[in-house]
Scaffold this motif. Structure first.
Motif, PDB file in Angstrom:
ATOM      1  N   HIS A  20       0.807  -1.226   0.000  1.00  0.00           N
ATOM      2  CA  HIS A  20       0.000   0.000   0.000  1.00  0.00           C
ATOM      3  C   HIS A  20       0.840   1.277   0.000  1.00  0.00           C
ATOM      4  CE1 HIS A  20      -3.558   2.451   0.628  1.00  0.00           C
ATOM      5  NE2 HIS A  20      -2.911   3.069   1.614  1.00  0.00           N
ATOM      6  N   ALA A  21       1.763   1.399   0.925  1.00  0.00           N
ATOM      7  CA  ALA A  21       2.557   2.631   1.016  1.00  0.00           C
ATOM      8  C   ALA A  21       3.430   2.818  -0.228  1.00  0.00           C
ATOM      9  CB  ALA A  21       3.419   2.612   2.277  1.00  0.00           C
ATOM     10  N   ARG A  22       3.989   1.722  -0.733  1.00  0.00           N
ATOM     11  CA  ARG A  22       4.823   1.820  -1.938  1.00  0.00           C
ATOM     12  C   ARG A  22       3.998   2.219  -3.146  1.00  0.00           C
ATOM     13  NH1 ARG A  22       5.787  -3.696  -1.646  1.00  0.00           N
ATOM     14  NH2 ARG A  22       6.892  -3.725  -3.634  1.00  0.00           N
ATOM     15  N   PHE A  23       2.783   1.703  -3.237  1.00  0.00           N
ATOM     16  CA  PHE A  23       1.914   2.089  -4.342  1.00  0.00           C
ATOM     17  C   PHE A  23       1.555   3.566  -4.249  1.00  0.00           C
ATOM     18  CE2 PHE A  23      -2.604   2.575  -5.742  1.00  0.00           C
ATOM     19  CZ  PHE A  23      -2.326   2.639  -7.100  1.00  0.00           C
ATOM     20  N   ALA A  24       1.238   4.033  -3.051  1.00  0.00           N
ATOM     21  CA  ALA A  24       0.913   5.450  -2.878  1.00  0.00           C
ATOM     22  C   ALA A  24       2.089   6.326  -3.286  1.00  0.00           C
ATOM     23  CB  ALA A  24       0.512   5.723  -1.432  1.00  0.00           C
ATOM     24  N   ASP A  25       3.306   5.925  -2.906  1.00  0.00           N
ATOM     25  CA  ASP A  25       4.504   6.679  -3.276  1.00  0.00           C
ATOM     26  C   ASP A  25       4.703   6.683  -4.792  1.00  0.00           C
ATOM     27  OD1 ASP A  25       5.066   7.280  -0.654  1.00  0.00           O
ATOM     28  OD2 ASP A  25       6.549   5.685  -0.403  1.00  0.00           O
ATOM     29  N   LEU A  26       4.504   5.531  -5.412  1.00  0.00           N
ATOM     30  CA  LEU A  26       4.677   5.425  -6.861  1.00  0.00           C
ATOM     31  C   LEU A  26       3.695   6.337  -7.593  1.00  0.00           C
ATOM     32  CD1 LEU A  26       5.693   4.132  -9.494  1.00  0.00           C
ATOM     33  CD2 LEU A  26       4.078   2.257  -9.097  1.00  0.00           C
ATOM     34  N   ALA A  27       2.438   6.294  -7.186  1.00  0.00           N
ATOM     35  CA  ALA A  27       1.431   7.134  -7.837  1.00  0.00           C
ATOM     36  C   ALA A  27       1.781   8.614  -7.685  1.00  0.00           C
ATOM     37  CB  ALA A  27       0.061   6.847  -7.248  1.00  0.00           C
ATOM     38  N   ARG A  28       2.246   8.982  -6.503  1.00  0.00           N
ATOM     39  CA  ARG A  28       2.621  10.376  -6.259  1.00  0.00           C
ATOM     40  C   ARG A  28       3.811  10.771  -7.123  1.00  0.00           C
ATOM     41  NH1 ARG A  28       1.979  10.065  -1.294  1.00  0.00           N
ATOM     42  NH2 ARG A  28       4.038   9.249  -0.764  1.00  0.00           N
ATOM     43  N   GLN A  29       4.813   9.922  -7.192  1.00  0.00           N
ATOM     44  CA  GLN A  29       6.016  10.233  -7.978  1.00  0.00           C
ATOM     45  C   GLN A  29       5.703  10.361  -9.467  1.00  0.00           C
ATOM     46  OE1 GLN A  29       8.634   7.024  -6.943  1.00  0.00           O
ATOM     47  NE2 GLN A  29       8.812   7.671  -4.805  1.00  0.00           N
ATOM     48  N   GLU A  30       4.777   9.536  -9.940  1.00  0.00           N
ATOM     49  CA  GLU A  30       4.466   9.526 -11.367  1.00  0.00           C
ATOM     50  C   GLU A  30       3.320  10.464 -11.736  1.00  0.00           C
ATOM     51  OE1 GLU A  30       6.293   8.044 -13.643  1.00  0.00           O
ATOM     52  OE2 GLU A  30       7.611   7.393 -12.027  1.00  0.00           O
ATOM     53  N   GLY A  31       2.763  11.138 -10.728  1.00  0.00           N
ATOM     54  CA  GLY A  31       1.653  12.048 -10.998  1.00  0.00           C
ATOM     55  C   GLY A  31       0.387  11.340 -11.428  1.00  0.00           C
ATOM     56  N   ALA A  32       0.215  10.106 -10.949  1.00  0.00           N
ATOM     57  CA  ALA A  32      -0.958   9.318 -11.338  1.00  0.00           C
ATOM     58  C   ALA A  32      -2.114   9.541 -10.370  1.00  0.00           C
ATOM     59  CB  ALA A  32      -0.608   7.832 -11.365  1.00  0.00           C
ATOM     60  N   THR A  33      -3.315   9.515 -10.910  1.00  0.00           N
ATOM     61  CA  THR A  33      -4.524   9.582 -10.099  1.00  0.00           C
ATOM     62  C   THR A  33      -4.929   8.170  -9.697  1.00  0.00           C
ATOM     63  OG1 THR A  33      -5.293  11.560 -11.258  1.00  0.00           O
ATOM     64  CG2 THR A  33      -6.951  10.271 -10.088  1.00  0.00           C
ATOM     65  N   ILE A  34      -5.283   8.001  -8.442  1.00  0.00           N
ATOM     66  CA  ILE A  34      -5.721   6.690  -7.950  1.00  0.00           C
ATOM     67  C   ILE A  34      -7.241   6.650  -7.882  1.00  0.00           C
ATOM     68  CG2 ILE A  34      -5.708   5.101  -5.988  1.00  0.00           C
ATOM     69  CD1 ILE A  34      -2.937   6.232  -5.256  1.00  0.00           C
ATOM     70  N   ARG A  35      -7.796   5.607  -8.428  1.00  0.00           N
ATOM     71  CA  ARG A  35      -9.224   5.338  -8.287  1.00  0.00           C
ATOM     72  C   ARG A  35      -9.371   4.167  -7.325  1.00  0.00           C
ATOM     73  NH1 ARG A  35     -12.725   2.433 -12.616  1.00  0.00           N
ATOM     74  NH2 ARG A  35     -14.873   2.897 -12.005  1.00  0.00           N
ATOM     75  N   LEU A  36      -9.829   4.462  -6.123  1.00  0.00           N
ATOM     76  CA  LEU A  36      -9.935   3.452  -5.072  1.00  0.00           C
ATOM     77  C   LEU A  36     -11.098   2.511  -5.358  1.00  0.00           C
ATOM     78  CD1 LEU A  36      -9.279   5.598  -1.907  1.00  0.00           C
ATOM     79  CD2 LEU A  36      -8.108   3.480  -2.433  1.00  0.00           C
ATOM     80  N   MET A  37     -10.813   1.209  -5.367  1.00  0.00           N
ATOM     81  CA  MET A  37     -11.821   0.213  -5.725  1.00  0.00           C
ATOM     82  C   MET A  37     -11.851  -0.943  -4.711  1.00  0.00           C
ATOM     83  SD  MET A  37     -13.028   1.469  -8.595  1.00  0.00           S
ATOM     84  CE  MET A  37     -13.780   0.168  -9.583  1.00  0.00           C
TER      85      MET A  37
END
Length: 209
Positions: A20-37
């Motif tokens: 979870h934390a690594r995914f959040a960091d990756l999305a932030r670094q890449e400027g990606a929007t997360i759609r929580l499902m």
């Protein structure tokens, strides 16, 4: 340039906790929007060949424990691979995340997700217990009325829609990260997801020249 990643998970999944934390960091670094499902794995497994833990072969159960310990050690993360309150029903926690997402936004819902995952796999708390859910909300600065809102029809409908979309997309386990229709199953696929995001960005940058 923004990308969207659909994040399919169950809030009692140890693999979701580890990533979870690594995914959040990756999305932030890449400027990606997360759609929580958040999804109901109890409905996903029967149509995808998955089995609840208790119904898996002893060899698979033993290897799962080994892998959990191995990854926790590799990542330097605290984890009790056999916590007191597992398995427990995850529906209430999943709907609470949805309610938080609706009222407080994705960042708050991601923070709550991380707290609920840690509650099970580090703190040995029962996230099927409304009192525990209320406490976790307070610990994360979120209103306790989110618990009542998590039982509203709009939240239950979205939980159902998330699960149906997971099935229709071909998701079969948690966590699954879906980018541009491509499924990356498991926290050990985050590096491949990062590679895919960067390749996609580079391609678009070159195309826009």
């Amino acid at each position: 340039m923004s990308f969207r990643i659909d994040y399919f998970f169950a809030p009692v999944s140890p693999w979701t906790y580890l990533g979870h934390a690594r995914f959040a960091d990756l999305a932030r670094q890449e400027g990606a929007t997360i759609r929580l499902m958040p999804m109901d794995l109890g409905r996903v497994f029967p149509v995808s060949g998955g089995l609840p833990l208790a119904k898996r072969a002893p060899q698979r159960q033993a290897y799962r424990l080994l892998e959990l310990k191995r990854f926790a050690d590799y990542l330097g993360m605290p984890l009790n691979p056999q916590p007191k309150h597992f398995p427990v029903p995850a529906d209430e926690a999943a709907r609470l995340i949805i309610a938080c997402d609706q009222h407080d936004g994705t960042a708050a819902a991601m923070r709550l997700t991380g707290a609920l995952l840690a509650a099970t796999w580090v703190q040995e708390r029962d996230i099927s217990d409304p009192a525990v859910l209320s406490a976790v909300l307070q610990e994360n600065g979120l209103p306790t009325e989110r618990l009542d809102q998590s039982r509203e029809e709009s939240v239950m409908q979205r939980y159902d829609e998330n699960t149906r979309e997971a099935i229709d997309t071909g998701v079969f386990g948690a966590p699954s990260y879906v980018f541009d229709g491509e499924i990356f199953w498991g926290q050990d696929r985050l590096e491949l997801l990062a590679h895919r995001l960067r390749s996609n960005r580079n391609h678009k940058e070159k195309a826009n020249g």
